[in-house]
Design an enzyme around this catalytic site. Structure first.
Site, PDB file in Angstrom:
ATOM      1  N   SER A   1       0.952  -1.220  -0.220  1.00  0.00           N
ATOM      2  CA  SER A   1      -0.231  -0.573  -0.327  1.00  0.00           C
ATOM      3  C   SER A   1       0.974   1.269   0.325  1.00  0.00           C
ATOM      4  O   SER A   1       2.377   1.106   0.420  1.00  0.00           O
ATOM      5  CB  SER A   1      -0.894  -0.028   1.692  1.00  0.00           C
TER       6      SER A   1
ATOM      7  N   TYR B   1      -2.119   0.274  10.742  1.00  0.00           N
ATOM      8  CA  TYR B   1      -1.969  -0.537   9.496  1.00  0.00           C
ATOM      9  C   TYR B   1      -0.562  -0.215   8.434  1.00  0.00           C
ATOM     10  O   TYR B   1       0.124  -1.341   7.847  1.00  0.00           O
ATOM     11  CB  TYR B   1      -2.976   0.112   8.823  1.00  0.00           C
TER      12      TYR B   1
HETATM   13  C1  8X3 Z   1      -4.592   2.120   1.785  1.00  0.00           C
HETATM   14  C2  8X3 Z   1      -4.265   2.877   1.759  1.00  0.00           C
HETATM   15  O1  8X3 Z   1      -4.464   5.675   2.516  1.00  0.00           O
HETATM   16  O2  8X3 Z   1      -6.436   3.918   3.442  1.00  0.00           O
HETATM   17  O3  8X3 Z   1      -4.032   0.736   1.750  1.00  0.00           O
HETATM   18  O4  8X3 Z   1      -3.515   3.559   4.160  1.00  0.00           O
HETATM   19  S1  8X3 Z   1      -4.216   3.810   2.889  1.00  0.00           S
END
Ligand code: 8X3
Length: 254
Positions: free
Chosen positions: A139, A152
């Protein structure tokens, strides 16, 4: 002699979003696609749809964090030419001060250990194919942090590092390692899962953005990278919508 098994692509998280779109596009590109996800009904329906369209696809219910199940899955395959590590996702958007450690653990398990499990289990088959490809869906979160994103971002950094390191370690073997790093992609589930079903909060992510990327846009970049001649390794492909200049700079028409 039994007929040679067709070139096979395994896609994880194939029940929806980028995974389902990638399964469709790789099947259209001529691969026998093995769709894996926890939700059996969804991958069965998609495999049936692809088969009815004259394409080659099979479902296999799998939790990428369950290593014995992943090993059994790997043993069930006749061959594997492409592995798309797509299963993953975000949980929560809390600041470091209040983030839930359980969310961080879950994100690490799925995004990193899940990718590790599949990659380790299928690497022998990918190598034996003589022309294997590992795709890691990271990502843009794996390339820069943002407020509320630490759990994340940390997990996607883990996935990115796995890809980079594996590429160094297996150089000389006939397996490419490709990292695809999408930015803002509007899929049916990513944001709603992140915000645990809060549709209003999920909608805010894309509010005023004329055209976020679609699952098909990302599947297109994956399929392009996978179908390059085998000596061409797309190390990293970062893809964002035009309206997103960085993780924190998004043009919104409000
Ligand atoms: C998704 C992109 O901007 O939500 O992988 O982290 S974000």
């Amino acid at each position: 002699m039994p007929p040679k098994a067709p070139r096979t692509a395994v896609v994880t998280g194939a029940s929806s979003g980028i995974g389902a779109a990638t399964a469709r596009q790789l099947a259209t590109a001529g691969y026998h696609v093995v769709l894996t996800a926890r939700r059996k009904d969804r991958i069965e329906a998609l495999a049936a749809e692809l088969t009815a369209a004259g394409l080659s696809a099979a479902p296999y219910a799998l939790d990428v964090t369950d290593r014995p199940a992943v090993d059994a899955f790997a043993a069930s395959l006749d061959r594997c030419d492409v592995l798309v590590n797509n299963a993953g996702g975000a949980l929560g958007a809390d600041p470091v001060a209040t983030g839930d450690p359980a969310d961080w653990r879950t994100m690490y398990e799925v995004n990193v250990i899940g990718t590790l499990n599949l990659t380790q289990a299928l690497l022998p088959a990918l190598t034996a194919s003589g022309d294997g490809t590992v795709v890691v869906l990271s990502s843009t979160a794996g390339h820069g942090t943002y407020e509320g994103g630490a759990g994340y971002v940390a997990a996607k950094n883990g996935a990115r590092v796995l890809a980079e390191t594996l590429r160094l370690e297996i150089v000389g073997q006939p397996v490419r390692v490709i990292e695809i790093a999408p930015g803002m992609v509007k899929t049916e589930e990513f944001a709603t899962t992140r915000f645990r079903g809060d549709q209003e909060r999920a909608a805010k992510v894309y509010e005023g953005v004329a055209e976020p990327l679609s699952a098909d846009d990302v599947a297109d970049t994956i399929t392009w990278a996978v179908t390059r001649p085998s000596h061409v390794n797309i190390d990293l492909l970062v893809v964002r919508p035009r309206a997103q200049a960085s993780n924190t700079k998004v043009h919104r028409e409000l």
